[in-house]
Each structure stands twice: as C-alpha cells, then as structure tokens.
Design a protein around this motif. Sequence first.
Motif, short mmCIF file in Angstrom:
data_model
loop_
_atom_site.label_atom_id
_atom_site.label_comp_id
_atom_site.label_asym_id
_atom_site.label_seq_id
_atom_site.Cartn_x
_atom_site.Cartn_y
_atom_site.Cartn_z
N HIS A 92 7.93 4.75 0.31
CA HIS A 92 7.12 5.65 1.01
C HIS A 92 6.48 6.64 0.18
CE1 HIS A 92 7.85 4.25 5.21
NE2 HIS A 92 8.90 3.95 4.59
N SER A 93 6.24 6.23 -1.08
CA SER A 93 5.63 7.21 -2.00
C SER A 93 6.12 8.67 -2.15
CB SER A 93 4.28 7.13 -2.07
OG SER A 93 3.80 5.63 -2.12
N ARG A 99 6.18 12.59 7.95
CA ARG A 99 5.23 11.99 8.51
C ARG A 99 4.07 11.51 8.35
NH1 ARG A 99 3.18 15.29 13.96
NH2 ARG A 99 2.31 13.44 15.25
N GLN A 100 3.43 12.38 7.26
CA GLN A 100 2.21 11.95 6.40
C GLN A 100 2.36 10.43 5.82
OE1 GLN A 100 1.65 15.18 3.75
NE2 GLN A 100 0.34 16.47 5.43
N CYS A 101 3.59 10.32 5.29
CA CYS A 101 3.84 9.08 4.47
C CYS A 101 4.34 7.89 5.37
CB CYS A 101 4.81 9.39 3.17
SG CYS A 101 3.94 10.38 2.08
N HIS A 145 5.84 0.84 4.78
CA HIS A 145 4.55 1.05 4.01
C HIS A 145 4.41 2.43 4.13
CE1 HIS A 145 3.80 -3.31 3.96
NE2 HIS A 145 4.10 -3.47 5.33
N SER A 146 3.78 3.14 3.14
CA SER A 146 3.54 4.55 3.34
C SER A 146 2.14 4.88 3.71
CB SER A 146 3.50 5.01 1.86
OG SER A 146 2.45 4.45 0.87
N ASP A 147 1.14 3.89 3.97
CA ASP A 147 0.11 4.16 4.45
C ASP A 147 -0.13 3.30 6.11
OD1 ASP A 147 0.32 1.22 3.72
OD2 ASP A 147 -1.52 1.27 2.97
N VAL A 148 0.67 2.73 6.63
CA VAL A 148 0.81 2.43 8.15
C VAL A 148 2.17 2.29 8.62
CG1 VAL A 148 1.17 -0.02 7.31
CG2 VAL A 148 -0.24 0.39 9.40
#
Length: 139
Positions: free
Chosen positions: A13-14, A60-62, A84-87
């Motif tokens: 998740h970066s 939460r952001q990731c 995924h870190s973007d969805v």
Amino acid sequence: MSASQYIALLEQHSIRPTANRLLIVKALAAAGRPLSLGDLEKRLLTVDKSSIFRALTLFRQCHLVHAIEGGADGVRYELCLSRHSDVDDDRHVHFFCERCQHTFCLDDIAVPQVSLPEGYTLSEVTYILRGVCQDCAGR
C-alpha cells in the motif's frame, strides 16, 4: 500473519513500515472487528494517540483501512483487504450492534451497486446495518 507479511502489506500500500505502524496493523488484524481510536489506544499503551491517529490517516489515504462512520463512538477502522494503494476493491457491509456497541464486518455481503445520476462521482461507500448481534440476541 507473520511480521514479514505485515511489512509486505504495508509496502503493498506504499506505506513505509515503522515500528508503530506495524503495531497498529497487528492490532487491527488481531481484533477481528473494526476498532475506534479509543479502542486502539487501550490496546497499544506504548503508542501515543497522535501517532495512532496519524498512522490511521495515512492508512486511509493509501486504502489500507476502511473508516466506518455511524457507530456509537465515532469512526471505527478496519484493515482493508484491497491489494492496491490507489483504489478500494474491498467494499462490504457492516453491522452495528445497538446493545454491545460493536461494529462487525459482514465480508460475504457486498455493498449493493448504486447507479448515480450523470455528473456524480463516487469516492466512498459506507453501508451499515443496525440491530442486535447474534451474541447479544442469545443473552
């Protein structure tokens, strides 16, 4: 999960794995249900409230946690099974027990699809059922 699996989950998740972040992820995973900030504070006596809050905000952001609003004591957090870190591809129904005040994940029940009018963009879905959980109903 092993320590290496928690590290891999954060990295997936970066998120840079730090000692506090690992403790928070482990606590969320071990709980088996969504936890409030206060719940996490009680479980993580060596981590201060602001560090927990900052980590949850980043998570939460990731898309590593869901933030579930609508319970008795504000927002509750649970690990997201999204990869995924973007969805967020782990949308499911939650159940809030009005007796014990716990929120439970109903992982096998997907959030129903909703068709939005043209021009609307969906960013988050929260689907909460309220009632009495099976443990409280049996008492």
